[in-house]
Design a protein around this motif. Sequence first.
Motif, short mmCIF file in Angstrom:
data_model
loop_
_atom_site.label_atom_id
_atom_site.label_comp_id
_atom_site.label_asym_id
_atom_site.label_seq_id
_atom_site.Cartn_x
_atom_site.Cartn_y
_atom_site.Cartn_z
N LEU A 29 50.56 -33.17 4.94
CA LEU A 29 49.56 -32.11 4.80
C LEU A 29 49.41 -31.44 6.15
CD1 LEU A 29 47.50 -30.76 2.93
CD2 LEU A 29 45.79 -32.40 3.74
N GLU A 30 50.01 -30.24 6.30
CA GLU A 30 49.97 -29.52 7.55
C GLU A 30 48.55 -29.00 7.82
OE1 GLU A 30 53.43 -26.80 8.27
OE2 GLU A 30 53.69 -27.10 6.11
N PRO A 31 48.21 -28.75 9.09
CA PRO A 31 46.92 -28.12 9.38
C PRO A 31 46.80 -26.77 8.66
CG PRO A 31 47.89 -28.99 11.38
CD PRO A 31 48.94 -29.12 10.32
N ASP A 32 45.63 -26.50 8.14
CA ASP A 32 45.31 -25.26 7.42
C ASP A 32 45.96 -25.18 6.04
OD1 ASP A 32 43.55 -24.32 9.24
OD2 ASP A 32 44.95 -22.96 10.23
N ALA A 33 46.74 -26.17 5.64
CA ALA A 33 47.21 -26.21 4.25
C ALA A 33 46.05 -26.67 3.36
CB ALA A 33 48.39 -27.16 4.11
N ILE A 34 46.11 -26.30 2.09
CA ILE A 34 45.05 -26.68 1.14
C ILE A 34 45.68 -27.51 0.03
CG2 ILE A 34 43.29 -25.88 -0.47
CD1 ILE A 34 43.05 -23.34 1.13
N LEU A 35 45.16 -28.70 -0.17
CA LEU A 35 45.58 -29.57 -1.26
C LEU A 35 44.55 -29.46 -2.39
CD1 LEU A 35 47.52 -31.93 -2.23
CD2 LEU A 35 45.75 -33.47 -1.36
N ALA A 36 45.00 -29.25 -3.62
CA ALA A 36 44.11 -29.10 -4.77
C ALA A 36 44.40 -30.17 -5.81
CB ALA A 36 44.26 -27.71 -5.39
N LEU A 37 43.39 -30.99 -6.10
CA LEU A 37 43.42 -31.94 -7.20
C LEU A 37 42.45 -31.43 -8.27
CD1 LEU A 37 43.16 -35.29 -5.17
CD2 LEU A 37 45.22 -34.02 -5.78
N ALA A 94 41.10 -30.26 -0.28
CA ALA A 94 41.10 -30.87 1.04
C ALA A 94 42.00 -30.07 1.97
CB ALA A 94 41.57 -32.32 0.97
N SER A 95 41.60 -29.97 3.26
CA SER A 95 42.39 -29.25 4.25
C SER A 95 42.18 -29.90 5.61
CB SER A 95 41.98 -27.78 4.29
OG SER A 95 42.74 -27.07 5.26
N ARG A 96 43.26 -30.02 6.38
CA ARG A 96 43.16 -30.53 7.75
C ARG A 96 42.85 -29.40 8.71
NH1 ARG A 96 48.14 -32.37 9.76
NH2 ARG A 96 47.03 -33.36 11.47
N ARG A 97 41.93 -29.64 9.61
CA ARG A 97 41.62 -28.66 10.65
C ARG A 97 42.75 -28.64 11.68
NH1 ARG A 97 36.35 -30.93 9.59
NH2 ARG A 97 34.99 -29.30 8.75
N PRO A 98 43.03 -27.49 12.26
CA PRO A 98 44.20 -27.38 13.14
C PRO A 98 44.01 -27.99 14.52
CG PRO A 98 43.08 -25.29 12.99
CD PRO A 98 42.40 -26.19 12.01
N HIS A 99 42.77 -28.23 14.95
CA HIS A 99 42.54 -28.72 16.30
C HIS A 99 41.88 -30.08 16.24
CE1 HIS A 99 43.72 -24.83 17.75
NE2 HIS A 99 42.74 -24.24 17.07
N ALA A 100 42.03 -30.81 17.34
CA ALA A 100 41.48 -32.15 17.41
C ALA A 100 40.07 -32.18 17.95
CB ALA A 100 42.37 -33.04 18.29
N ALA A 101 39.46 -31.01 18.15
CA ALA A 101 38.11 -30.99 18.69
C ALA A 101 37.18 -31.78 17.79
CB ALA A 101 37.62 -29.55 18.81
N GLY A 102 36.34 -32.55 18.44
CA GLY A 102 35.38 -33.32 17.66
C GLY A 102 35.89 -34.66 17.24
N ASP A 103 37.05 -35.11 17.78
CA ASP A 103 37.57 -36.42 17.38
C ASP A 103 36.58 -37.53 17.65
OD1 ASP A 103 39.83 -35.34 16.45
OD2 ASP A 103 41.15 -35.99 18.09
N ALA A 104 35.82 -37.37 18.72
CA ALA A 104 34.91 -38.45 19.07
C ALA A 104 33.64 -38.43 18.26
CB ALA A 104 34.56 -38.35 20.56
N ALA A 105 33.46 -37.37 17.49
CA ALA A 105 32.23 -37.28 16.70
C ALA A 105 32.22 -38.37 15.64
CB ALA A 105 32.13 -35.91 16.05
N PRO A 106 31.06 -38.87 15.30
CA PRO A 106 30.98 -39.91 14.27
C PRO A 106 31.34 -39.36 12.91
CG PRO A 106 28.79 -39.15 14.84
CD PRO A 106 29.72 -38.50 15.81
N ARG A 107 31.80 -40.25 12.06
CA ARG A 107 32.06 -39.85 10.68
C ARG A 107 30.76 -39.44 10.01
NH1 ARG A 107 36.86 -41.72 8.29
NH2 ARG A 107 38.19 -42.94 9.68
N GLY A 108 30.85 -38.56 9.06
CA GLY A 108 29.64 -38.12 8.37
C GLY A 108 29.90 -37.96 6.90
N VAL A 109 29.05 -37.16 6.27
CA VAL A 109 29.20 -36.90 4.84
C VAL A 109 29.17 -35.41 4.63
CG1 VAL A 109 28.25 -39.07 4.05
CG2 VAL A 109 26.70 -37.19 4.55
N ALA A 110 29.88 -34.96 3.60
CA ALA A 110 29.93 -33.55 3.26
C ALA A 110 29.24 -33.32 1.94
CB ALA A 110 31.39 -33.09 3.17
N PRO A 111 28.46 -32.25 1.82
CA PRO A 111 27.74 -32.01 0.57
C PRO A 111 28.67 -31.63 -0.56
CG PRO A 111 27.49 -30.14 2.03
CD PRO A 111 28.21 -31.19 2.82
#
Length: 847
Positions: A754-762, A827-844
Motif C-alpha cells: 500500500l503506497e503512500p496516498d493510495a486508497i484501499l477500499a473494502l 484506508a490510506s497511508r500518509r506520505p510523511h513520517a511526521a507524528g511517529d512519536a505520537a501516541p496511538r488514538g482512535v478515529a471517529p
Amino acid sequence: MTGSGEHLGRARERLTALLVDASTAALGAADAHVAGVYLRSGTPGLLRLSTLVGLPGPLFRPWWRLHADRPFPVADAYRLGTRVVLPNATEMVRRYPQFAAGLPFQFGSVYTPVPGADPSFGVLTVLRPATPDTEDELPGLDRLCRLAEDLGTGLRELVAEAGDAAVAWEGEPVCVRPPTASPGTARIGRFTWDPATSAVRADDRLHTLLGLAPEEFPATGPGLAAAVAPADADHVLAALRETAAGKPPVSPLQVLAADGTARLVELWPPAGTDGPSPVSGIVVEPGPAGAADSAADLLPQGVFCLDRTGLVRYANPAAARLAGLPRSELVGRPLWKAMPWLSAPAYDDHWRGALLAPDPQHFQVRREGGGDGDWLTLSLHPGPDVVTCTVTPASGIDPAVHLPGTGGSDGPDAAAGPGRPGSPSMAPLYRPIALAIALTDAVTARQVSAVVMQELLPAFGGRRLAIYLLQDRHLYLAWESGFPPGFLAPFDGVGLDARIPGVESLTTGRPLFFESMRQLGDTYPGLALDADEGARAFLPLIASGRPVGTCILGFEAERGFSSEERTVLTALAGLIAHAMEKAQRYDSEAALARGLQQALLPRRLSAHPRVETAGRYLPGTQGMDVGGDWYDVVEAGDGLALVIGDVQGHGVQAAATMGQLRSAVRAFALGDRPPDEVMSGTNHLLIGLDPGQFASCCYLRLDPATGHARVARAGHPPPLLRGPDGRTRVLEIPGGVVLGVDPRARYPVTELELEPDAILALYTDGLVERPGADIDDGISALREALARAGAAPGGRGGRSLSGVADQLTAMARHATDRPDDVALLLASRRPHAAGDAAPRGVAPVTS
C-alpha cells in the motif's frame, strides 16, 4: 487476452455448448415447445436461467432469477434433488399456487435436477402441452433424466478442469430459436470465433448447413463470411466484431448459404472474460413460416406470423398498413422492437398465453400515435412452430373506459371481457390472486401499500388510494395516491368518535360503497369531497377480529359495485389487514435489529499516525434488511488489522451473529495472528455456534511503516486499490469459501504493498449488487467512482478520505429502496513520517 481470461472464456464456450445441446435435445425428448436450464449462480441460493429455447427471453424476464427457497417447482427440484412433474394447470394450481398465478395458462411442465453437486448443478426444465395423463405416463421422462445426467457429467468435467466458477451462471440467458427442419436434415450447427486470431472452430453439422464439404470450410472469420452469399459477408463480419465487444445483434442474422438456401445465424459472447471475448454462434435452418402464402397477401384482414421467440416471419400488406409501418420494417424483426406498443404489461399475458397454451387469445390495443378511433382487435392463434396473428380495426371502444391512464386499468382487456369492448366486468381472476401472493412478500407497511396500489387498483379500475392505520384510537395516514395535494391532511390523526365514512367503516366492521359523489355527500352532509364526480369504496382493515385501519378506493367516474365485486373487495381487505398487521410487527423488529446493529458496530476505529481510515454503514430500507454487515480497524502488534464482513440473512439473528464474529476477529487480531489463521479460527467458531448462517469476510493486516499488507478472503467481494496516480484496479485475491460452511476450508494469503496516498477500499455486496444486474458491473462502477473520487487524502490536492467515503456511498444513501445493508471501509497511508512519536488514538466513525 490474459491466459486466465482465455481459459475461462473457453470454459464458458464449452458450458454454453453443453447447455444449448441439452435444452435443444429436451424439446424432442418430451414433445415440448420450450426448454431451458437453470444453473446455480455465484450468489448463494440464487438460480439463474442460463439457456432458453422456444420463448422470447424479454417476455419471460420475471423468471430469469429464482431463489432456491421459493415455493416454485424449479426451486424444489434443485433443493430436494427430485424430479417435479406437473402434467397440467390443475396440478400446478394444487401444488404451486404462486407459480400458477404468475402463468395462469393450460400447459404441462417437467423439472429435472442436474446431478453432480450438492444439492445439484441446476434444473433442466421443459414446458409442454397439458395432458390429463398421470405422472408415470408422460412421454420422455426417462430420456429427460438421461439428458440431465449427461449434462451433469459434462459440468463435472468442467469443474475438474476450471473450478466451480466455470459452471456458475451470471447475467442474462442465452435465448435460442428451436430447430424446425424436417427429420433427417441438419437442424443446427455450432461454431466459435476468436477475435484475437480470427480462428474459427466448427462442428460437422455446420458444413452441411452452409452447403460446404469439410475441406472447403473456412478456418478464419473472413473465410466464414465468404461461406455465405457475398451480399451478407460484410454484415456477418461486422456482427462478429460487435458481439466480441459485448454487443450481440438483437435478432438473428438472416443470410444465404453457399447453395442459396436461407439460414439464421445467432451470436453471443461468453461472459466473465477480460478484453474481447470469443464469440459463440449457431446456424439454424429456419422452418416454414406457416402463412407466407401469396393468398394471405390478398386477404383484407391483417395477418402476421411470429416464430416462438417473437421474430416476425411474415406479414401481409394489410397487417403492415394497420400497424402503420412499411412491410420491410416488420418482417425479420422481433415483434416488440417493430411494434413496441404491443409490449405493454396489459398485453404481455396474452402473448405468454399464445406461446404456452393451445387456446386462441383475443384483445384490443391502440396503435402507437393513433387517435381514439385507432383501436385494433388482435387474435392470436397458437401453433407448434409459429403464432398466427390476425388484426382488424376495432369498433365500440370507449377511450374513457379502456384507454390506459384515462380511468381504465391496464388496457381494454383489463376492464372488459374478450370480444366485448365497453362492457364492464370483473378483472381476470388471477389479478386478485396475484394481490394475495404479492402481499405475502411485502414486509413493511410501505411495501403493503405499494402492492395494493399496483395490484388492487388496476384490477378494479381505481385511480385513488388512501390507507389509514389505527394507533392509540386514532387513524393516521400511511399511504396516499391520486388525491389532490393536501386534501387528506385534515383527516390525519382523526379519532374513532368522528362521523366520517373511514372511521365508521372500521368501527362497524362494514365496508361502505358509494356509487356517486352525490350519494356520499348526501349520506355525510358537510363532509369535504375531493371531486364532484366519481365513486368511493371504504374498506375496514380487520385482522383476526382486531381493527388495523381503513382502505379507501377512489374511482374517477360513477359506477356500480356488483355483489361479486363487493364480496371480493371485502375479502381482499381482510388480506390487506393481515399483511398490515404483519408489517407493523416487522417494522418493530426491524427497529430492534437496527438498534442492535448500531450498538455492535464500532463507534471509533483504532488509529495510527501513518494511516487514515474512514468507515460507513447504511442499513437496508426494505423491512429487516439490516444486521449482517460490519467493519472494524484493530491494533495488531505494531500494525493495524482492517476487516469487513457480511453475515448471510437479516434481522436480530444476523446482527447477533455479526457481533459474535466481530468479537472473535478482534480477539484474533489483538493476538496478531496471521490472516489465514484469523479466517480459519473464525470459520470454526461460526460452525461451532451453528446459527444456521454463513458469512463472507476480508481480513488485511497492514504494516503502516512499510505499507506491506497480507490479505485473506472468505467468499467476499475483492478489494479495490486506487494508486497515487489515480489508476484504480480490482485486487484479484484468491480466497476460500464463506465462513461457516466447511470446517476444512483453507484461506490463502496474498501479499501486496500500500503506497503512500493510495486508497484501499473494502466493501460489502450491498454497495455493488442490484437486483437483475451483474455484480461485476457494480464492482466496475465502484472502481470508476473511486478513480474519480479525488487525489491524495487529507485535503492535499483532493478530498479527505471521509469525503471519498461519502461520495462512494452517496447513491446508496439517497436510494429510496435499498435492498441490502451497505458497509464500506477505506484506508490510506500518509506520505510523511511526521507524528511517529505520537501516541496511538482512535478515529471517529460515521454511519
